[in-house]
Design a protein around this motif. Structure first.
Motif, PDB file in Angstrom:
ATOM      1  N   UNK A 174       0.833  -1.203   0.000  1.00 28.06           N
ATOM      2  CA  UNK A 174       0.000   0.000   0.000  1.00 28.06           C
ATOM      3  C   UNK A 174       0.862   1.245   0.000  1.00 28.06           C
ATOM      4  N   UNK A 175       1.891   1.195   0.824  1.00 21.39           N
ATOM      5  CA  UNK A 175       2.794   2.337   0.928  1.00 21.39           C
ATOM      6  C   UNK A 175       3.474   2.594  -0.420  1.00 21.39           C
ATOM      7  N   UNK A 176       3.859   1.510  -1.066  1.00 21.28           N
ATOM      8  CA  UNK A 176       4.529   1.619  -2.348  1.00 21.28           C
ATOM      9  C   UNK A 176       3.601   2.264  -3.377  1.00 21.28           C
ATOM     10  N   UNK A 177       2.341   1.769  -3.410  1.00 21.24           N
ATOM     11  CA  UNK A 177       1.376   2.311  -4.362  1.00 21.24           C
ATOM     12  C   UNK A 177       1.140   3.797  -4.084  1.00 21.24           C
ATOM     13  N   UNK A 178       0.987   4.142  -2.797  1.00 23.41           N
ATOM     14  CA  UNK A 178       0.726   5.544  -2.471  1.00 23.41           C
ATOM     15  C   UNK A 178       1.925   6.404  -2.811  1.00 23.41           C
ATOM     16  N   UNK A 179       3.122   5.897  -2.469  1.00 18.81           N
ATOM     17  CA  UNK A 179       4.328   6.671  -2.743  1.00 18.81           C
ATOM     18  C   UNK A 179       4.467   6.924  -4.236  1.00 18.81           C
ATOM     19  N   UNK A 180       4.184   5.895  -5.034  1.00 21.91           N
ATOM     20  CA  UNK A 180       4.267   6.055  -6.482  1.00 21.91           C
ATOM     21  C   UNK A 180       3.295   7.131  -6.955  1.00 21.91           C
ATOM     22  N   UNK A 181       2.060   7.064  -6.442  1.00 21.10           N
ATOM     23  CA  UNK A 181       1.062   8.047  -6.848  1.00 21.10           C
ATOM     24  C   UNK A 181       1.493   9.462  -6.475  1.00 21.10           C
ATOM     25  N   UNK A 182       1.990   9.600  -5.242  1.00 18.65           N
ATOM     26  CA  UNK A 182       2.354  10.940  -4.773  1.00 18.65           C
ATOM     27  C   UNK A 182       3.530  11.483  -5.573  1.00 18.65           C
ATOM     28  N   UNK A 183       4.542  10.643  -5.800  1.00 10.43           N
ATOM     29  CA  UNK A 183       5.715  11.100  -6.559  1.00 10.43           C
ATOM     30  C   UNK A 183       5.305  11.433  -7.992  1.00 10.43           C
ATOM     31  N   UNK A 184       4.428  10.613  -8.542  1.00 14.30           N
ATOM     32  CA  UNK A 184       3.937  10.851  -9.898  1.00 14.30           C
ATOM     33  C   UNK A 184       3.210  12.195  -9.977  1.00 14.30           C
ATOM     34  N   UNK A 185       2.372  12.479  -8.985  1.00 20.91           N
ATOM     35  CA  UNK A 185       1.638  13.742  -8.996  1.00 20.91           C
ATOM     36  C   UNK A 185       2.584  14.922  -8.888  1.00 20.91           C
ATOM     37  N   UNK A 186       3.606  14.791  -8.052  1.00 17.04           N
ATOM     38  CA  UNK A 186       4.499  15.942  -7.921  1.00 17.04           C
ATOM     39  C   UNK A 186       5.336  16.119  -9.181  1.00 17.04           C
ATOM     40  N   UNK A 187       5.658  15.014  -9.854  1.00 18.29           N
ATOM     41  CA  UNK A 187       6.366  15.141 -11.137  1.00 18.29           C
ATOM     42  C   UNK A 187       5.479  15.871 -12.151  1.00 18.29           C
ATOM     43  N   UNK A 188       4.203  15.557 -12.096  1.00 17.17           N
ATOM     44  CA  UNK A 188       3.230  16.204 -12.981  1.00 17.17           C
ATOM     45  C   UNK A 188       3.202  17.710 -12.726  1.00 17.17           C
ATOM     46  N   UNK A 189       3.255  18.038 -11.453  1.00 12.72           N
ATOM     47  CA  UNK A 189       3.240  19.448 -11.044  1.00 12.72           C
ATOM     48  C   UNK A 189       4.450  20.167 -11.632  1.00 12.72           C
ATOM     49  N   UNK A 190       5.617  19.521 -11.537  1.00 11.68           N
ATOM     50  CA  UNK A 190       6.846  20.107 -12.093  1.00 11.68           C
ATOM     51  C   UNK A 190       6.712  20.271 -13.604  1.00 11.68           C
ATOM     52  N   UNK A 191       6.185  19.245 -14.225  1.00  7.49           N
ATOM     53  CA  UNK A 191       6.031  19.256 -15.668  1.00  7.49           C
ATOM     54  C   UNK A 191       5.162  20.436 -16.107  1.00  7.49           C
ATOM     55  N   UNK A 192       4.019  20.594 -15.436  1.00  8.56           N
ATOM     56  CA  UNK A 192       3.079  21.659 -15.799  1.00  8.56           C
ATOM     57  C   UNK A 192       3.742  23.027 -15.637  1.00  8.56           C
ATOM     58  N   UNK A 193       4.447  23.203 -14.523  1.00  8.25           N
ATOM     59  CA  UNK A 193       5.044  24.506 -14.263  1.00  8.25           C
ATOM     60  C   UNK A 193       6.179  24.800 -15.228  1.00  8.25           C
ATOM     61  N   UNK A 194       7.034  23.814 -15.424  1.00 14.44           N
ATOM     62  CA  UNK A 194       8.217  24.056 -16.244  1.00 14.44           C
ATOM     63  C   UNK A 194       7.871  24.244 -17.717  1.00 14.44           C
ATOM     64  N   UNK A 195       6.892  23.508 -18.195  1.00  9.40           N
ATOM     65  CA  UNK A 195       6.484  23.703 -19.588  1.00  9.40           C
ATOM     66  C   UNK A 195       6.003  25.135 -19.757  1.00  9.40           C
ATOM     67  N   UNK A 196       5.239  25.605 -18.778  1.00  9.41           N
ATOM     68  CA  UNK A 196       4.772  26.986 -18.819  1.00  9.41           C
ATOM     69  C   UNK A 196       5.922  27.966 -18.844  1.00  9.41           C
ATOM     70  N   UNK A 197       6.913  27.683 -18.037  1.00  6.77           N
ATOM     71  CA  UNK A 197       8.044  28.604 -17.881  1.00  6.77           C
ATOM     72  C   UNK A 197       8.893  28.652 -19.145  1.00  6.77           C
ATOM     73  N   UNK A 198       9.053  27.545 -19.826  1.00  7.64           N
ATOM     74  CA  UNK A 198       9.836  27.543 -21.062  1.00  7.64           C
ATOM     75  C   UNK A 198       9.033  28.185 -22.203  1.00  7.64           C
ATOM     76  N   UNK A 199       7.743  27.854 -22.281  1.00 12.53           N
ATOM     77  CA  UNK A 199       6.885  28.427 -23.306  1.00 12.53           C
ATOM     78  C   UNK A 199       6.874  29.943 -23.212  1.00 12.53           C
ATOM     79  N   UNK A 200       6.848  30.379 -21.983  1.00  9.04           N
ATOM     80  CA  UNK A 200       6.828  31.780 -21.680  1.00  9.04           C
ATOM     81  C   UNK A 200       8.006  32.518 -22.292  1.00  9.04           C
ATOM     82  N   UNK A 201       9.086  31.806 -22.452  1.00 12.10           N
ATOM     83  CA  UNK A 201      10.314  32.468 -22.890  1.00 12.10           C
ATOM     84  C   UNK A 201      10.584  32.200 -24.347  1.00 12.10           C
ATOM     85  N   UNK A 202       9.518  31.983 -25.108  1.00 10.46           N
ATOM     86  CA  UNK A 202       9.737  31.695 -26.520  1.00 10.46           C
ATOM     87  C   UNK A 202      10.360  32.876 -27.243  1.00 10.46           C
TER      88      UNK A 202
END
Lengths: 441, 390
Positions: free
Chosen positions: B266-294
């Motif tokens: 259970x811990x493994x599944x939750x940890x995977x989900x949480x890490x995945x979500x935070x990676x998603x958060x980074x992805x969303x922010x960073x894509x925005x930040x690079x696009x911004x600097x086109x």
């Protein structure tokens, strides 16, 4: 005009909307799955803790002392009081019968092994293996297979062949266990080694010729004993319907201050609350009510520890769920902020055409609301599916999702999306239209 | 570095610039980009920090919680039982040997058994043990008062009625006989467990041995550790004491393995989900930040920067962001893990610095992916189109 602008925005910027929508869906899915798992983990782990075996034992009220050393009972077998086997199905009639996973009666009898001068004393324990019983209109089975899951039996299957994979009756768990109505027995592994007996052999027990259906390994005193169907033990003892004690495995609630109070000193309301909580103490009390002349007690080694383990695991999952909620909220806000920031030119145009800040914000919020609702519904379904998968693959059982979770999740999704958009919308609205239109910024 | 001092002549400035390493322009661009767009940079960094912190906390917990839970499971008592092969007494010094093999973390308690008779001829099992050790091993024993004076005994709930039917609570001394030898005992307290212990009487081992002459026949051992470590302990003990059987207590071992496996999964599944979500958060922010600097991207390209340089620039920027975020996030994550350990397990989680390289690599990788993705999209667009603001 307003609905049309929102509609056109979705039609023309499908890619951006899709990205934000995916972020919301994933965030909501993770949040839903985590909340579902965290709310259900207590029940799941409680069931797993039952693999430690029974947490309650029922004995006759005027019970006498066990004089037992190293698994050999040194007392005359017919001594003392017994419970009546016919009373046992009443355990299913207690208030918390849904919480009672199973029970096993035990009747130890001292028997003579072999014949003539070579005979020696061994304890034979009569019990249920997987006995079908009936209480009222309800059929159920119970026995040591449920209450003592660490008991392992080795032996040959049915027709004497080795177990064949794929056949239910040949699964190691169901193979070689004697039938509850048979005259077959299980021989403890150390006793079997001493006697050099194998499954299928016969053995002289108190003048009867019994067949060994399997070799039992438990890592405890049963390794030196014989385990037989209860009816057989009663025949040997000559007391039909006699049971020495009953082990009950029940799902309980960790005990708190209320649990350990004496029910005699409670006011009626407190008593009702105590009676209607699945504490190990109140279940013991109800077992005494159900079985005449009995005394039920918690097995402290099992009952006292499971509460701590359970609350630790539940607490941990709660904290992790908070982390998951936090991370998904952040991901959704980040996606929304990015989506809005990219549209400053559009804002500039609207403002240059005379739109008020309020009107511009309203459009953005309406879009965010739409995204949040669609993403929330999709995310909730995906999260429910995910929780279901986790439940199936880890616990082999369903993780139930409370329907009440749905509006809560949707409200959280809308709130987080709004909160994530608010700062970006404010900045977009404040931005000077001239710069925006010139493409600077 | 960016503002030449007024004391320098133009010649000196030129000389300085010539001497400065070539990388400085590159570094300066990186630095200026972060300073000029500090709000966007800060939000990207924040996302990075949160993701790294969450990942660190989860990996730390995942490793440590299992150890913590194992300690909790030791409250269930012994998971190994040592008995003599012939069913008689254990060799002398067995307890000391067991403790020398298993070391500090283990709890070993000796038990010896005899059947004595009460004044009216009833049989009762008397057990000799070490009370200090038994108390530590068997947390679930409910004892009204532990014996602390000579010739005091601990009376099981059900044994009390037999040895002293009328006067169980008022601590009247009673007599037991074993093979004609009598002993006077005072009840110190009552023992309640709901199991076999309730019908026994417990005595101090040395008093028991003086009276009956029977040495310990059983040692119950609680070994802390993984299943493999317990296996090793069993083998070591069997080697050291060839005349004994070392038996795992299956009820305890299998229950523990079962609950621990499910929790870990259970811990493994939750940890995977949480890490995945935070990676998603980074992805969303960073894509925005690079696009911004086109526009930066377009200007660089218009000024003749090679594709490699531009890619390198954005990659370096993302890597720097990932690395800084990972370092800050790592320490915050350790803090969170320690806090959770304290709140939930009342014991601190030991920080595992060994996960740092993984967190760092993961953060940089996610940052790079989120930078490359928009760059790939931008590459296909003519700089002029971007610069025109379309």
């Amino acid at each position: 005009m307003f609905p049309r602008m929102v509609y056109e925005s979705f039609r023309h910027q499908a890619r951006r909307k899709l990205l934000a929508g995916i972020a919301i869906t994933l965030g909501v899915a993770v949040a839903t799955a985590m909340i579902a798992v965290a709310t259900d983990i207590g029940d799941k782990i409680n069931r797993e803790l039952r693999s430690y075996g029974a947490n309650l034992v029922v004995t006759p009220q005027e019970d006498t002392l066990d004089v037992e050393v190293g698994g050999v009972n040194l007392k005359p077998p017919s001594d003392g009081a017994f419970l009546n086997e016919a009373d046992l199905p009443k355990i299913r009639g207690t208030f918390w019968h849904h919480n009672i996973v199973g029970f096993s009666p035990m009747l130890p009898v001292t028997v003579k092994l072999g014949s003539g001068s070579g005979a020696k004393d061994v304890t034979l324990v009569g019990t249920y293996f997987n006995k079908p019983l009936r209480f009222g209109n309800e059929d159920f089975t119970t026995g040591v297979k449920i209450t003592h899951p660490w008991w392992k039996v080795e032996g040959k299957c049915g027709d004497g062949a080795a177990p064949r994979p794929g056949r239910v009756q040949d699964l190691p768990a169901s193979c070689a266990w004697p039938d509850d109505n048979s005259q077959n027995i299980l021989l403890g592994e150390r006793l079997a080694a001493k006697l050099a007996k194998r499954p299928g052999d016969t053995i002289q027990v108190s003048g009867r010729e019994l067949t060994i259906s399997g070799i039992l390994s438990t890592g405890a005193q049963e390794d030196d004993q014989i385990v037989a169907p209860l009816a057989l033990a009663q025949q040997i003892l000559g007391k039909l319907g006699a049971v020495r004690r009953v082990y009950v495995s029940a799902l309980t609630k960790p005990q708190d201050a209320l649990a350990i109070r004496d029910p005699k000193t409670m006011t009626p309301e407190v008593y009702d609350r105590w009676y209607c909580s699945p504490y190990v103490q109140s279940i013991a009390f109800q077992l005494e009510e159900a079985i005449p002349h009995s005394h039920a007690e918690q097995i402290r080694q099992v009952a006292q520890n499971e509460g701590t383990v359970l609350s630790r695991i539940k607490g941990l999952m709660l904290l992790i769920t908070f982390a998951a909620l936090f991370a998904s909220a952040l991901a959704v806000s980040a996606a929304m902020a990015t989506a809005i920031y990219e549209r400053r030119v559009e804002v500039g145009l609207m403002k240059a055409l005379g739109a008020s800040s309020l009107a511009v914000s309203a459009i953005f919020f309406a879009e965010a609301l739409l995204l949040a609702l669609v993403g929330g519904v999709a995310g909730f379904s995906a999260g429910a599916l995910l929780a279901h998968q986790i439940g199936r693959s880890i616990f082999n059982s369903q993780i139930s999702i409370e329907p009440v979770l749905f509006p809560i999740i949707l409200a959280i999704a809308v709130f987080v999306t709004f909160a994530g958009s608010a700062a970006a919308i404010r900045r977009a609205v404040k931005f000077d239209p001239v710069f925006a239109l010139r493409g600077e910024g | 570095m960016s503002t030449p001092g007024t004391l320098l002549t133009p010649k000196q400035v030129a000389a300085r610039r010539a001497q400065a390493p070539h990388i400085s322009m590159f570094a300066r661009m990186l630095f200026r980009a972060a300073v000029l767009r500090r709000r966007r940079a800060a939000s990207a960094l924040l996302a990075m920090i949160v993701a790294a912190a969450v990942a660190t906390a989860m990996t730390n917990l995942y490793v440590d919680v299992q150890a913590k839970l194992r300690t909790e499971f030791r409250n269930y008592g012994a998971n190994l039982v040592i008995v003599a092969k012939d069913g008689q007494s254990l060799p002398a010094g067995a307890l000391a040997k067991v403790e020398s093999v298993l070391g500090e973390k283990t709890m070993a308690v000796p038990f010896s058994y005899a059947v004595a008779r009460t004044h009216d001829g009833q049989s009762v099992v008397v057990v000799g043990t070490d009370f200090t050790r038994a108390r530590l091993l068997n947390h679930w024993w409910k004892v009204s008062h532990w014996p602390d004076a000579p010739n005091e005994a601990l009376i099981g709930m059900r044994a009390a009625a037999v040895v002293n039917p009328k006067a169980a609570p008022n601590r009247q001394p009673f007599e037991l006989t074993f093979q004609g030898k009598a002993i006077q005992l005072a009840p110190a307290g009552m023992l309640q467990t709901g199991a076999g212990e309730d019908s026994r009487i417990y005595l101090d081992q040395s008093e028991f041995q003086n009276w009956t002459g029977i040495a310990p026949s059983t040692i119950e051992v609680a070994v802390n550790g993984t299943a493999a470590e317990v296996e090793t302990s069993i083998r070591q003990l069997a080697q050291l004491l060839p005349s004994v059987h070392v038996r795992p207590v299956r009820q305890i071992m299998e229950g523990e393995a079962n609950v621990l496996n499910k929790t870990r999964a259970t811990l493994y599944a939750s940890a995977t989900l949480v890490v995945f979500t935070s990676a998603l958060c980074v992805l969303a922010t960073l894509i925005g930040w690079v696009f911004d600097r086109r526009r930066d991207f377009a200007i660089m390209k218009a000024l003749g920067a090679s594709e490699r340089l531009i890619n390198g620039f954005f990659a370096a920027e993302a890597a720097a962001l990932g690395a800084v975020g990972a370092i800050l996030g790592f320490f915050i994550g350790i803090g969170v893990a320690i806090w959770i350990g304290r709140v939930n397990f009342h014991a601190p989680v030991v920080p595992r610095f060994s996960v740092f390289p993984y967190v760092l690599a993961g953060s940089v990788a996610v940052a790079l992916i989120s930078a490359i993705l928009p760059i790939e999209l931008l590459r296909r667009v003519q700089p002029a189109v971007i610069l025109r603001g379309e």
